[in-house]
Design a protein around this motif. Structure first.
Motif, short mmCIF file in Angstrom:
data_model
loop_
_atom_site.label_atom_id
_atom_site.label_comp_id
_atom_site.label_asym_id
_atom_site.label_seq_id
_atom_site.Cartn_x
_atom_site.Cartn_y
_atom_site.Cartn_z
N GLN A 189 1.03 -1.29 -0.06
CA GLN A 189 0.11 0.09 -0.11
C GLN A 189 0.71 1.57 0.32
O GLN A 189 1.84 0.94 0.50
CB GLN A 189 -0.75 0.07 1.18
CG GLN A 189 -1.65 -0.73 1.80
CD GLN A 189 -2.44 -1.51 2.43
OE1 GLN A 189 -3.48 -0.19 2.74
NE2 GLN A 189 -2.96 -2.23 3.26
N ASP A 190 0.15 2.48 -0.16
CA ASP A 190 0.91 3.64 -0.98
C ASP A 190 2.02 3.76 0.89
O ASP A 190 3.24 4.47 -0.07
CB ASP A 190 0.47 4.60 -0.57
CG ASP A 190 1.00 6.68 -0.72
OD1 ASP A 190 -0.03 7.20 -0.55
OD2 ASP A 190 1.90 6.18 -1.55
N ARG A 191 1.19 3.57 1.47
CA ARG A 191 1.64 4.32 2.66
C ARG A 191 2.52 3.27 4.11
O ARG A 191 2.80 3.34 5.49
CB ARG A 191 1.04 4.94 3.72
CG ARG A 191 0.96 6.59 3.52
CD ARG A 191 0.46 7.54 3.83
NE ARG A 191 -1.47 6.64 3.83
CZ ARG A 191 -2.51 7.24 3.83
NH1 ARG A 191 -2.38 8.87 5.16
NH2 ARG A 191 -3.69 6.92 3.62
N GLN A 192 2.94 2.18 3.41
CA GLN A 192 3.18 0.69 4.02
C GLN A 192 4.11 -0.19 3.82
O GLN A 192 4.30 0.41 2.03
CB GLN A 192 2.07 -0.52 4.32
CG GLN A 192 2.26 -1.54 4.95
CD GLN A 192 1.05 -2.20 4.91
OE1 GLN A 192 0.33 -2.76 3.87
NE2 GLN A 192 0.43 -3.73 5.82
N PHE A 193 5.53 -0.26 4.77
CA PHE A 193 6.72 -1.00 3.69
C PHE A 193 6.96 -2.14 5.00
O PHE A 193 7.22 -1.79 5.79
CB PHE A 193 8.20 0.37 3.83
CG PHE A 193 8.56 0.04 2.88
CD1 PHE A 193 9.89 0.67 3.31
CD2 PHE A 193 8.68 -0.73 1.72
CE1 PHE A 193 11.48 0.24 2.07
CE2 PHE A 193 9.61 -0.66 0.38
CZ PHE A 193 10.96 -0.05 0.76
N ILE A 194 7.14 -3.65 4.20
CA ILE A 194 7.16 -4.11 4.88
C ILE A 194 8.48 -5.42 4.49
O ILE A 194 9.15 -5.00 3.33
CB ILE A 194 6.62 -5.55 4.48
CG1 ILE A 194 4.64 -4.72 5.10
CG2 ILE A 194 6.65 -6.81 5.13
CD1 ILE A 194 3.78 -5.67 4.71
N LEU A 195 9.61 -5.75 5.48
CA LEU A 195 10.44 -6.00 5.01
C LEU A 195 10.50 -7.56 5.92
O LEU A 195 10.64 -7.57 6.85
CB LEU A 195 12.10 -5.92 6.25
CG LEU A 195 13.23 -6.27 6.09
CD1 LEU A 195 13.57 -5.58 4.59
CD2 LEU A 195 14.13 -5.36 6.77
#
Lengths: 110, 112
Positions: free
Chosen positions: B70-76
């Motif tokens: 999503q635009d404001r979600q970042f997952i490592l």
């Protein structure tokens, strides 16, 4: 490849003394940032320098930028214990993410 | 105002286990998102950055991956952790132009 070098990497200074941290970089960028990191914590933005000759001051800290020399300095005036932290400079170029120096670990002692 | 949330704050995982760290940003649209890693007493290493949904740039080849669903979600993520993956992981965001990075509080990962 953009490179950012800070010196010194470790600095122990007495309260009340002045000192300067240096940040050299390898690109022609005129966008340089200084951050502070307390032990075990995240990074906090201190200064944003966006042009040659830019100078910013906050309390006992003053940052300057010389883009021709590719050099930024962080000057500490009359150090106090609360300034003990690690200080990072970082540079970005057009379309390139920030590249950080290795950091200067500052310890202010009585 | 803009805020960045990163969790968990600390994590202890055995070697070979999977990993998922999440970061979300509030109060801004289409931010640039970043994952950095800091080994103990060391500087910051850029792992991944993203300028938009589904757009991921990797800076260092390793057993980690990143996604931006999503635009404001970042997952490592990682499928199998290594001992060398231990460190302090920092998520950050910025906007286009001359803008500083704004960091989350970080996740301290210990791989045992």
């Amino acid at each position: 490849e953009l490179k950012v070098e800070q010196n010194p990497l470790f600095l122990s200074m007495q309260e009340g003394k002045n000192y300067t941290i240096y940040c050299n970089y390898s690109t022609t960028s005129d966008r340089l940032y200084w951050y502070r990191q307390d032990p075990g914590k995240s990074l906090e933005s201190l200064f944003v320098l966006l042009s040659n000759g830019a100078v910013k001051q906050e309390g006992r800290l003053m940052a300057s930028l010389d883009t021709k020399a590719r050099l930024s300095t962080l000057h500490i005036t009359a150090a106090v214990h609360d300034l003990s932290a690690t200080y990072f400079c970082a540079v970005d170029d057009l379309n390139t993410p920030l590249v950080f120096g290795k950091g200067t670990r500052l310890s202010v002692i009585a | 105002s803009q805020t960045i949330h990163q969790w968990p704050a600390t994590l202890v995982q055995p070697v070979g286990s999977p990993l998922s760290l999440e970061c979300t940003v509030e109060g801004t649209s289409n931010p640039n998102l970043y994952w950095y890693r800091q080994a103990a007493g060391r500087g910051l290493q850029l792992l991944f950055y993203s300028v938009g949904i589904g757009q991921i740039s990797s800076e260092v080849p390793q057993n980690l991956s990143a996604s931006r669903p999503q635009d404001r979600q970042f997952i490592l993520s990682s499928k199998k952790l290594l001992l060398s993956d231990s460190g302090f992981y920092l998520c950050a965001w910025s906007v286009e132009g001359a803008s500083p990075l704004h960091f989350g509080n970080g996740t301290r990962l210990t791989v045992t």
